[in-house]
Design a protein around this motif. Structure first.
Motif, PDB file in Angstrom:
ATOM      1  N   ALA A   1       0.828  -1.147  -0.026  1.00 11.77           N
ATOM      2  CA  ALA A   1      -0.036  -0.066  -0.251  1.00 11.77           C
ATOM      3  C   ALA A   1       0.883   1.208   0.282  1.00 11.77           C
ATOM      4  CB  ALA A   1      -1.152   0.103   1.135  1.00 11.77           C
ATOM      5  N   LEU A   2       1.893   1.273   0.872  1.00 12.05           N
ATOM      6  CA  LEU A   2       2.680   2.603   0.997  1.00 12.05           C
ATOM      7  C   LEU A   2       3.564   2.674  -0.513  1.00 12.05           C
ATOM      8  CD1 LEU A   2       4.511   2.409   4.239  1.00 12.05           C
ATOM      9  CD2 LEU A   2       2.684   4.012   3.389  1.00 12.05           C
ATOM     10  N   ILE A   3       3.787   1.465  -1.335  1.00  9.19           N
ATOM     11  CA  ILE A   3       4.669   1.910  -2.576  1.00  9.19           C
ATOM     12  C   ILE A   3       3.652   2.308  -3.260  1.00  9.19           C
ATOM     13  CG2 ILE A   3       5.670   0.290  -4.577  1.00  9.19           C
ATOM     14  CD1 ILE A   3       6.836  -1.480  -2.354  1.00  9.19           C
ATOM     15  N   GLU A   4       2.346   1.725  -3.418  1.00 10.70           N
ATOM     16  CA  GLU A   4       1.245   2.275  -4.286  1.00 10.70           C
ATOM     17  C   GLU A   4       1.081   3.816  -4.129  1.00 10.70           C
ATOM     18  OE1 GLU A   4      -1.729  -0.412  -3.449  1.00 10.70           O
ATOM     19  OE2 GLU A   4      -0.974  -2.037  -4.720  1.00 10.70           O
ATOM     20  N   LEU A   5       1.173   4.254  -2.740  1.00  9.65           N
ATOM     21  CA  LEU A   5       0.927   5.641  -2.536  1.00  9.65           C
ATOM     22  C   LEU A   5       1.930   6.520  -2.828  1.00  9.65           C
ATOM     23  CD1 LEU A   5      -0.806   7.747  -1.109  1.00  9.65           C
ATOM     24  CD2 LEU A   5       0.520   7.153   0.998  1.00  9.65           C
ATOM     25  N   SER A   6       3.190   5.945  -2.787  1.00 10.99           N
ATOM     26  CA  SER A   6       4.474   6.510  -3.429  1.00 10.99           C
ATOM     27  C   SER A   6       4.339   6.791  -4.997  1.00 10.99           C
ATOM     28  CB  SER A   6       5.763   5.931  -2.976  1.00 10.99           C
ATOM     29  OG  SER A   6       5.939   5.544  -1.400  1.00 10.99           O
ATOM     30  N   MET A   7       3.811   5.935  -5.446  1.00 10.14           N
ATOM     31  CA  MET A   7       3.811   5.895  -7.126  1.00 10.14           C
ATOM     32  C   MET A   7       2.717   7.170  -7.300  1.00 10.14           C
ATOM     33  SD  MET A   7       5.289   5.070  -9.781  1.00 10.14           S
ATOM     34  CE  MET A   7       5.126   4.837 -11.383  1.00 10.14           C
ATOM     35  N   ALA A   8       1.580   6.795  -6.573  1.00 14.95           N
ATOM     36  CA  ALA A   8       0.564   7.898  -6.859  1.00 14.95           C
ATOM     37  C   ALA A   8       0.960   9.233  -6.528  1.00 14.95           C
ATOM     38  CB  ALA A   8      -0.610   7.391  -5.990  1.00 14.95           C
ATOM     39  N   ARG A   9       1.427   9.455  -5.421  1.00 12.53           N
ATOM     40  CA  ARG A   9       2.135  10.851  -5.172  1.00 12.53           C
ATOM     41  C   ARG A   9       3.237  11.330  -6.020  1.00 12.53           C
ATOM     42  NH1 ARG A   9      -0.063  12.047   0.103  1.00 12.53           N
ATOM     43  NH2 ARG A   9      -2.301  11.048   0.086  1.00 12.53           N
ATOM     44  N   ASN A  10       4.062  10.549  -5.994  1.00 12.27           N
ATOM     45  CA  ASN A  10       5.691  11.024  -6.656  1.00 12.27           C
ATOM     46  C   ASN A  10       5.981  10.147  -8.114  1.00 12.27           C
ATOM     47  OD1 ASN A  10       5.710  12.674  -4.023  1.00 12.27           O
ATOM     48  ND2 ASN A  10       6.182  10.684  -3.299  1.00 12.27           N
ATOM     49  N   GLY A  11       5.098   9.520  -8.673  1.00 15.37           N
ATOM     50  CA  GLY A  11       5.546   8.786  -9.941  1.00 15.37           C
ATOM     51  C   GLY A  11       6.081   9.482 -10.924  1.00 15.37           C
ATOM     52  N   GLN A  12       5.471  10.960 -11.103  1.00 10.45           N
ATOM     53  CA  GLN A  12       6.367  11.768 -12.121  1.00 10.45           C
ATOM     54  C   GLN A  12       7.811  11.964 -12.000  1.00 10.45           C
ATOM     55  OE1 GLN A  12       5.115  12.843 -14.968  1.00 10.45           O
ATOM     56  NE2 GLN A  12       3.470  11.449 -14.368  1.00 10.45           N
ATOM     57  N   GLN A  13       8.492  11.638 -10.774  1.00  5.74           N
ATOM     58  CA  GLN A  13       9.811  11.705 -10.567  1.00  5.74           C
ATOM     59  C   GLN A  13      10.416  10.649 -11.240  1.00  5.74           C
ATOM     60  OE1 GLN A  13      10.805  12.023  -6.290  1.00  5.74           O
ATOM     61  NE2 GLN A  13       9.406  13.445  -5.799  1.00  5.74           N
ATOM     62  N   LEU A  14       9.891   9.392 -10.962  1.00  5.41           N
ATOM     63  CA  LEU A  14      10.377   8.344 -11.508  1.00  5.41           C
ATOM     64  C   LEU A  14      10.236   8.405 -13.066  1.00  5.41           C
ATOM     65  CD1 LEU A  14      11.539   5.399 -11.255  1.00  5.41           C
ATOM     66  CD2 LEU A  14       9.040   4.673 -11.028  1.00  5.41           C
ATOM     67  N   VAL A  15       9.052   8.935 -13.663  1.00  7.72           N
ATOM     68  CA  VAL A  15       8.805   8.965 -15.055  1.00  7.72           C
ATOM     69  C   VAL A  15      10.154  10.057 -15.621  1.00  7.72           C
ATOM     70  CG1 VAL A  15       7.605  10.049 -16.767  1.00  7.72           C
ATOM     71  CG2 VAL A  15       6.606   8.707 -15.356  1.00  7.72           C
ATOM     72  N   ARG A  16      10.324  10.918 -15.029  1.00  4.41           N
ATOM     73  CA  ARG A  16      11.523  12.166 -15.444  1.00  4.41           C
ATOM     74  C   ARG A  16      12.941  11.070 -15.332  1.00  4.41           C
ATOM     75  NH1 ARG A  16       8.671  15.700 -12.210  1.00  4.41           N
ATOM     76  NH2 ARG A  16       9.837  15.364 -10.395  1.00  4.41           N
ATOM     77  N   GLN A  17      13.153  10.294 -14.302  1.00  4.22           N
ATOM     78  CA  GLN A  17      14.426   9.608 -14.048  1.00  4.22           C
ATOM     79  C   GLN A  17      14.454   8.614 -15.279  1.00  4.22           C
ATOM     80  OE1 GLN A  17      16.851  10.542 -12.236  1.00  4.22           O
ATOM     81  NE2 GLN A  17      15.829  12.294 -11.892  1.00  4.22           N
ATOM     82  N   ASN A  18      13.162   7.816 -15.644  1.00  2.00           N
ATOM     83  CA  ASN A  18      13.414   7.213 -16.660  1.00  2.00           C
ATOM     84  C   ASN A  18      13.757   7.728 -18.235  1.00  2.00           C
ATOM     85  OD1 ASN A  18      10.668   4.561 -15.442  1.00  2.00           O
ATOM     86  ND2 ASN A  18      12.776   4.731 -15.124  1.00  2.00           N
ATOM     87  N   ALA A  19      13.419   8.866 -18.257  1.00  2.00           N
ATOM     88  CA  ALA A  19      13.513   9.774 -19.361  1.00  2.00           C
ATOM     89  C   ALA A  19      14.929  10.178 -19.526  1.00  2.00           C
ATOM     90  CB  ALA A  19      12.569  10.906 -19.631  1.00  2.00           C
ATOM     91  N   LEU A  20      15.468  10.403 -18.401  1.00  2.00           N
ATOM     92  CA  LEU A  20      17.151  10.756 -18.175  1.00  2.00           C
ATOM     93  C   LEU A  20      17.946   9.193 -18.456  1.00  2.00           C
ATOM     94  CD1 LEU A  20      16.884  13.553 -15.459  1.00  2.00           C
ATOM     95  CD2 LEU A  20      17.350  13.819 -17.916  1.00  2.00           C
ATOM     96  N   ALA A  21      17.295   8.143 -18.454  1.00  2.00           N
ATOM     97  CA  ALA A  21      18.178   6.892 -18.449  1.00  2.00           C
ATOM     98  C   ALA A  21      19.051   6.690 -17.281  1.00  2.00           C
ATOM     99  CB  ALA A  21      18.956   6.843 -19.605  1.00  2.00           C
ATOM    100  N   ASN A  22      18.383   7.035 -16.152  1.00  2.00           N
ATOM    101  CA  ASN A  22      19.129   6.981 -14.726  1.00  2.00           C
ATOM    102  C   ASN A  22      19.026   5.468 -14.574  1.00  2.00           C
ATOM    103  OD1 ASN A  22      19.729   6.616 -12.178  1.00  2.00           O
ATOM    104  ND2 ASN A  22      18.505   7.962 -11.497  1.00  2.00           N
ATOM    105  N   PRO A  23      20.268   4.617 -14.339  1.00  2.00           N
ATOM    106  CA  PRO A  23      20.502   3.436 -14.120  1.00  2.00           C
ATOM    107  C   PRO A  23      19.763   2.963 -12.818  1.00  2.00           C
ATOM    108  CG  PRO A  23      22.521   4.546 -13.836  1.00  2.00           C
ATOM    109  CD  PRO A  23      21.466   5.259 -14.612  1.00  2.00           C
TER     110      PRO A  23
END
Length: 240
Positions: free
Chosen positions: A183-205
Motif C-alpha cells: 500500500a505504501l509503494i502504491e501511495l508513493s507511486m500515486a503521489r510521486n510517480g512523475q519523479q520516476l518518469v523523469r528519471q526514466n527519461a534521463l536513463a538513470n540506471p
C-alpha cells in the motif's frame, strides 16, 4: 520496558512494517506524528529506543522539528539509547552524530540491489544467511549520507555506496526503505510517480522502469520485511 518512539514525518513516510515488527518483538510503540503536528520530546529519557522514518524534506532544511530531532538523537546517544533511521531518518542520525548529508549524483528510485558486507559485525546484524549476499531493497531518495566516525558498514550499493551502517553497535542507519508495504509503494507511486518518469527519461540506471515498480509487491515486500525483522531483532536487544 520503556516504549520505543517512532517518528513519522510525512503520510507517504509511514512506518509500514516497522510497527508490527517491533510489536512482534514484544515492544510497546509510541508513534510521534510530526506530519500531524506532534511535538518532538524534549529528551529521550522516557524511551527505550528511537526510530526515525523518511520524508521528502532534507536533513539541512530549516524546519524547527528537524533541529529538535537532531538534538534528541544526540541526547539519546549520550544516554546510551539506541536510535534507528530509515532514508531521511538515517541521514538525520548521521548528521546528528558527526557524519554528513549532501545531494547524491543521481536519485535512487524503486527496486535496487545492495550487497551485505561479510564482516563479523554484518553477520551479527544480517545473519549468516544474508552476509555477503545481494539483497533487494526499495529506495526513494536524492540525498546521501557520509556515516559518522566509527560507523561500521553493513551494506553497500552500486549506485549509492553508503546504504547501511551500525554505530557503537546500537545505532542503525538504513538508506533503504525496507519497511515499505504494498500500500505504501502504491501511495508513493500515486503521489510521486512523475519523479520516476523523469528519471526514466534521463536513463538513470538507479531508477526502476515505471512498469516494473508495482510488480510482485507482496513477494518483494515480504522479503524486505524478513530482512528488517532480523535487523530489528538485533537492535532491540540494546533498548531499555
Amino acid at each position: 520496558m520503556k516504549p520505543i518512539a517512532v517518528f513519522q514525518h510525512t503520510e507517504v513516510g509511514a512506518p509500514g512494517a516497522v510497527l508490527p515488527i517491533l510489536e512482534a518483538l514484544g515492544r510497546e510503540v509510541e508513534l510521534v506524528r510530526i506530519v500531524d503536528g506532534d511535538a518532538v520530546p524534549a529528551d529521550a529519557s522516557g524511551f527505550g529506543g528511537l526510530v526515525f522514518m523518511g520524508g521528502y524534506m532534507g536533513a539541512h532544511d530549516p524546519l524547527p522539528w528537524i533541529a529538535q530531532e537532531l538534538a534528541l538523537i544526540r541526547d539519546a546517544d549520550a544516554r546510551g539509547i539506541p536510535v534507528a533511521g530509515h532514508c531521511l531518518g538515517s541521514q538525520l542520525v548521521a548528521l546528528a552524530l558527526g557524519g554528513e548529508v549532501h545531494p547524491h549524483d543521481r536519485p535512487e528510485i524503486g527496486w535496487c540491489e545492495i550487497t551485505a558486507e561479510a564482516s563479523d559485525t554484518a553477520r551479527a546484524w544480517w545473519g549468516e544467511a544474508h552476509a555477503g549476499k545481494v539483497l533487494q531493497t526499495f529506495q526513494w531518495h536524492a540525498d546521501t549520507f557520509a556515516p559518522p566516525p566509527g560507523a561500521v558498514p553493513l551494506a553497500r550499493g552500486a549506485y549509492c555506496a553508503n546504504q547501511a551502517f551500525v554505530l557503537r553497535d546500537r545505532h542503525l542507519l538504513l538508506q533503504s526503505h525496507l519497511e515499505m508495504t504494498p500500500a505504501l509503494i502504491e501511495l508513493s507511486m500515486a503521489r510521486n510517480g512523475q519523479q520516476l518518469v523523469r528519471q526514466n527519461a534521463l536513463a538513470n540506471p538507479a531508477a526502476s522502469a515505471s512498469g516494473d515498480l508495482l510488480n510482485d509487491l507482496p513477494k518483494r515486500t515480504q522479503g524486505m520485511h524478513a530482512l528488517l525483522g532480523r535487523l530489528y531483532g538485533r537492535w532491540v536487544v540494546g533498548c531499555g
